[in-house]
Enzyme design. Structure first.
Site, PDB file in Angstrom:
ATOM      1  N   THR A  12      18.309 -28.951  -3.170  1.00 40.77           N
ATOM      2  CA  THR A  12      19.774 -29.076  -3.169  1.00 40.77           C
ATOM      3  C   THR A  12      20.253 -30.516  -3.334  1.00 40.77           C
ATOM      4  O   THR A  12      21.449 -30.766  -3.420  1.00 40.77           O
ATOM      5  CB  THR A  12      20.354 -28.504  -1.859  1.00 40.77           C
ATOM      6  OG1 THR A  12      19.690 -29.151  -0.762  1.00 40.77           O
ATOM      7  CG2 THR A  12      20.132 -26.999  -1.767  1.00 40.77           C
ATOM      8  N   GLY A  13      19.331 -31.474  -3.406  1.00 46.20           N
ATOM      9  CA  GLY A  13      19.736 -32.881  -3.576  1.00 46.20           C
ATOM     10  C   GLY A  13      19.903 -33.250  -5.038  1.00 46.20           C
ATOM     11  O   GLY A  13      19.766 -32.400  -5.934  1.00 46.20           O
ATOM     12  N   VAL A  15      18.031 -35.178  -7.014  1.00 42.79           N
ATOM     13  CA  VAL A  15      16.811 -35.049  -7.821  1.00 42.79           C
ATOM     14  C   VAL A  15      16.442 -33.573  -7.987  1.00 42.79           C
ATOM     15  O   VAL A  15      16.041 -33.131  -9.073  1.00 42.79           O
ATOM     16  CB  VAL A  15      15.641 -35.852  -7.191  1.00 42.79           C
ATOM     17  CG1 VAL A  15      14.343 -35.634  -7.950  1.00 42.79           C
ATOM     18  CG2 VAL A  15      15.984 -37.344  -7.161  1.00 42.79           C
ATOM     19  N   ARG A  40      19.432 -27.124   7.065  1.00 50.24           N
ATOM     20  CA  ARG A  40      20.874 -27.314   6.793  1.00 50.24           C
ATOM     21  C   ARG A  40      21.303 -26.647   5.481  1.00 50.24           C
ATOM     22  O   ARG A  40      22.389 -26.107   5.360  1.00 50.24           O
ATOM     23  CB  ARG A  40      21.145 -28.827   6.738  1.00 50.24           C
ATOM     24  CG  ARG A  40      22.568 -29.238   6.817  1.00 50.24           C
ATOM     25  CD  ARG A  40      22.644 -30.720   7.197  1.00 50.24           C
ATOM     26  NE  ARG A  40      21.648 -31.514   6.437  1.00 50.24           N
ATOM     27  CZ  ARG A  40      21.937 -32.209   5.342  1.00 50.24           C
ATOM     28  NH1 ARG A  40      23.156 -32.224   4.867  1.00 50.24           N
ATOM     29  NH2 ARG A  40      21.003 -32.917   4.731  1.00 50.24           N
ATOM     30  N   ARG A  99       2.451 -43.261  -2.460  1.00 49.93           N
ATOM     31  CA  ARG A  99       2.293 -44.058  -3.689  1.00 49.93           C
ATOM     32  C   ARG A  99       1.167 -45.083  -3.624  1.00 49.93           C
ATOM     33  O   ARG A  99       0.474 -45.309  -4.609  1.00 49.93           O
ATOM     34  CB  ARG A  99       3.612 -44.788  -4.011  1.00 49.93           C
ATOM     35  CG  ARG A  99       4.690 -43.874  -4.537  1.00 49.93           C
ATOM     36  CD  ARG A  99       5.924 -44.678  -4.903  1.00 49.93           C
ATOM     37  NE  ARG A  99       7.068 -43.804  -5.087  1.00 49.93           N
ATOM     38  CZ  ARG A  99       8.300 -44.117  -4.755  1.00 49.93           C
ATOM     39  NH1 ARG A  99       8.575 -45.299  -4.227  1.00 49.93           N
ATOM     40  NH2 ARG A  99       9.278 -43.267  -4.962  1.00 49.93           N
ATOM     41  N   CYS A 128      11.961 -45.427  -8.952  1.00 51.32           N
ATOM     42  CA  CYS A 128      12.732 -45.362 -10.198  1.00 51.32           C
ATOM     43  C   CYS A 128      12.783 -46.704 -10.937  1.00 51.32           C
ATOM     44  O   CYS A 128      12.617 -46.758 -12.161  1.00 51.32           O
ATOM     45  CB  CYS A 128      14.142 -44.857  -9.916  1.00 51.32           C
ATOM     46  SG  CYS A 128      14.922 -45.635  -8.496  1.00 51.32           S
ATOM     47  N   SER A 158      23.973 -43.783  -7.336  1.00 46.86           N
ATOM     48  CA  SER A 158      23.317 -42.473  -7.208  1.00 46.86           C
ATOM     49  C   SER A 158      21.851 -42.618  -6.797  1.00 46.86           C
ATOM     50  O   SER A 158      21.234 -41.642  -6.371  1.00 46.86           O
ATOM     51  CB  SER A 158      23.431 -41.667  -8.505  1.00 46.86           C
ATOM     52  OG  SER A 158      23.096 -42.449  -9.618  1.00 46.86           O
ATOM     53  N   GLY A 159      21.312 -43.840  -6.871  1.00 46.63           N
ATOM     54  CA  GLY A 159      19.991 -44.100  -6.313  1.00 46.63           C
ATOM     55  C   GLY A 159      19.972 -43.839  -4.819  1.00 46.63           C
ATOM     56  O   GLY A 159      18.929 -43.564  -4.231  1.00 46.63           O
ATOM     57  N   LYS A 219       8.239 -52.513  -3.502  1.00 44.37           N
ATOM     58  CA  LYS A 219       7.757 -51.335  -4.237  1.00 44.37           C
ATOM     59  C   LYS A 219       7.543 -51.706  -5.702  1.00 44.37           C
ATOM     60  O   LYS A 219       6.519 -51.364  -6.294  1.00 44.37           O
ATOM     61  CB  LYS A 219       8.786 -50.198  -4.158  1.00 44.37           C
ATOM     62  CG  LYS A 219       8.836 -49.477  -2.830  1.00 44.37           C
ATOM     63  CD  LYS A 219      10.003 -48.483  -2.796  1.00 44.37           C
ATOM     64  CE  LYS A 219      10.176 -47.885  -1.409  1.00 44.37           C
ATOM     65  NZ  LYS A 219      11.400 -47.073  -1.279  1.00 44.37           N
ATOM     66  N   HIS A 248      20.025 -47.191 -13.833  1.00 47.41           N
ATOM     67  CA  HIS A 248      19.669 -48.518 -13.338  1.00 47.41           C
ATOM     68  C   HIS A 248      19.467 -49.454 -14.531  1.00 47.41           C
ATOM     69  O   HIS A 248      18.929 -49.050 -15.571  1.00 47.41           O
ATOM     70  CB  HIS A 248      18.348 -48.461 -12.556  1.00 47.41           C
ATOM     71  CG  HIS A 248      18.464 -47.830 -11.192  1.00 47.41           C
ATOM     72  ND1 HIS A 248      19.645 -47.355 -10.669  1.00 47.41           N
ATOM     73  CD2 HIS A 248      17.523 -47.618 -10.236  1.00 47.41           C
ATOM     74  CE1 HIS A 248      19.421 -46.877  -9.440  1.00 47.41           C
ATOM     75  NE2 HIS A 248      18.136 -47.012  -9.166  1.00 47.41           N
TER      76      HIS A 248
HETATM   77  O1  3JN Z   1      18.060 -46.892  -4.143  1.00 43.36           O
HETATM   78  C1  3JN Z   1      17.599 -46.606  -5.242  1.00 43.36           C
HETATM   79  O2  3JN Z   1      18.196 -46.883  -6.291  1.00 43.36           O
HETATM   80  C2  3JN Z   1      16.293 -45.921  -5.335  1.00 43.36           C
HETATM   81  C3  3JN Z   1      15.922 -45.340  -4.042  1.00 43.36           C
HETATM   82  C4  3JN Z   1      14.709 -44.885  -3.786  1.00 43.36           C
HETATM   83  C5  3JN Z   1      14.322 -44.376  -2.495  1.00 43.36           C
HETATM   84  C6  3JN Z   1      15.275 -44.105  -1.516  1.00 43.36           C
HETATM   85  C7  3JN Z   1      14.892 -43.672  -0.260  1.00 43.36           C
HETATM   86  C8  3JN Z   1      13.567 -43.499   0.046  1.00 43.36           C
HETATM   87  C9  3JN Z   1      12.966 -44.162  -2.211  1.00 43.36           C
HETATM   88  C10 3JN Z   1      11.950 -44.380  -3.271  1.00 43.36           C
HETATM   89  O3  3JN Z   1      11.856 -43.542  -4.174  1.00 43.36           O
HETATM   90  O4  3JN Z   1      11.228 -45.367  -3.234  1.00 43.36           O
HETATM   91  C11 3JN Z   1      12.598 -43.751  -0.930  1.00 43.36           C
HETATM   92  C12 3JN Z   1      11.171 -43.601  -0.546  1.00 43.36           C
HETATM   93  O5  3JN Z   1      10.579 -42.594  -0.861  1.00 43.36           O
HETATM   94  O6  3JN Z   1      10.660 -44.517   0.102  1.00 43.36           O
END
Ligand code: 3JN
Length: 343
Positions: A12-13, A15, A40, A99, A128, A158-159, A219, A248
């Site tokens: 539901t999010g 992604v 929820r 990861r 991303c 939206s990130g 990251k 982005h």
């Molecule tokens: O903020 C963004 O534009 C990208 C966000 C990525 C994100 C947000 C919350 C948790 C991540 C990610 O994909 O690295 C995570 C996470 O899984 O740590």
């Protein structure tokens, strides 16, 4: 063609919704489709390709009979992935949970598809911003090894999910009416302080690490080295949230091991699958996030020599972070496995 039983965790999010769009668009060969989410969102009905699907609460038993489990990301990945693997599913996970685990391949299909073969049930989808940058760097790396990368990102709200989008909308409306802007989400829901993003930039994405970089920045550094399998590459990143809804953008400076021509770089980028070169100063052609959103490709422009250093170049890279930066890359990993008979 064989069809696969697919589960989406986090259906539901933002992604999760993109997974559904792409499964339909790309004619992904699914048989059963199981939509999973937190308590929820359970019970919500989603109409997909003419059929109603009821979202189920994810439990440890949710993955029986599933071949491919697409995890939209978030903190629940860590809990559910082992159960999905035990049930015999291949998990492709969007979160950072796995990861950097040496047992887990971290994959951009155009960059390191062969890494998939080493999976033990879980495959990780990179961050991303990392994916979008590497789509532009890999074709250049294949011309001349990249010694150093300096990247600054301009990341869409939206990130930070649907709440990030709502915050930009509500704050913009409030500001234009002369009202106070309410900030509850950015720079990160877990941060102690929040700042408005409308008419602003926030130089913090995710929380700070001990080395004074943010987690998002680290990251990009660590994931790039793992995906490129080049631990000598030097990378430094600054990640910034900007008041843009989607896509982005990244300003990237690279130093190569030996010189190449701009034309060679341009041709390598133009011939790389999933990359579109938009670069013509004479016609003011360059990528912009407003126009790249809801598309699959990563766009590169503003290509030029860094005249301050030898063998160095600047480029501007833009891509839809919910598509190539998340859902599309994940689905492409599954598609590569299917195409090669790896599943
Ligand atoms: O903020 C963004 O534009 C990208 C966000 C990525 C994100 C947000 C919350 C948790 C991540 C990610 O994909 O690295 C995570 C996470 O899984 O740590």
């Amino acid at each position: 063609m064989k069809k696969y039983n697919v589960a989406i965790l986090g259906a539901t999010g933002a992604v999760g919704a993109e997974f559904l769009k792409l499964i339909e668009e790309r004619n992904f060969p699914f048989n059963e489709l199981r939509l999973l989410a937190s308590k929820r969102s359970a019970g919500k009905v989603i109409n997909f390709m003419g059929k109603d699907y009821t979202v189920e609460e994810a439990t440890h038993d949710s993955f029986e009979g599933i071949d491919i489990a697409l995890f939209a990301g978030g903190s629940i990945s860590k809990e559910f992935a082992p159960y999905a693997v035990k049930a015999g599913a291949v998990v492709i996970d969007n979160s950072s949970a796995f990861r950097m685990d040496p047992e887990v391949p971290l994959v951009v299909p155009e960059v390191n598809p062969e890494a998939i073969l080493k999976h033990k049930g879980i495959i990780a989808n990179p961050n991303c911003s990392t994916i979008i940058m590497l789509m532009a760097l890999k074709p250049i790396y294949d011309l001349a090894k990249i010694k150093r990368v300096i990247v600054s990102t301009y990341q869409a709200v939206s990130g930070a999910g649907k709440e990030g989008i709502d915050e930009l909308t509500n704050q913009t409306a409030a500001y234009l009416k002369g009202e106070e802007m309410v900030a509850n989400i950015l720079p990160s829901a877990s941060a102690e302080k929040h700042y408005p993003i409308a008419f602003n930039l926030i130089p913090q994405i995710d929380v700070f690490c001990d080395n004074l970089y943010t987690k998002e920045e680290m990251k990009m550094v660590n994931e790039t080295k793992k995906i490129m399998d080049d631990y000598d590459m030097r990378i430094t990143a600054t990640t910034i949230r900007v008041p843009v809804y989607r896509s982005h953008s990244e300003s990237v400076n690279i130093e190569l091991e030996h010189d190449v021509t701009l034309d060679e770089i341009k041709n390598a980028l133009a011939n790389f699958p999933g990359v579109i070169v938009q670069d013509d100063p004479a016609t003011q052609t360059y990528p912009m996030p407003l126009y790249t959103s809801d598309t699959d490709e990563v766009y590169v422009g503003r290509l030029r020599r860094d005249e301050s250093a030898p063998n160095s170049f600047n480029l501007w890279v833009v891509g839809d972070q919910i598509r190539k930066g998340a859902a599309l890359n994940t689905l492409q990993i599954a598609e590569v496995m299917i195409k090669n008979g790896w599943i």
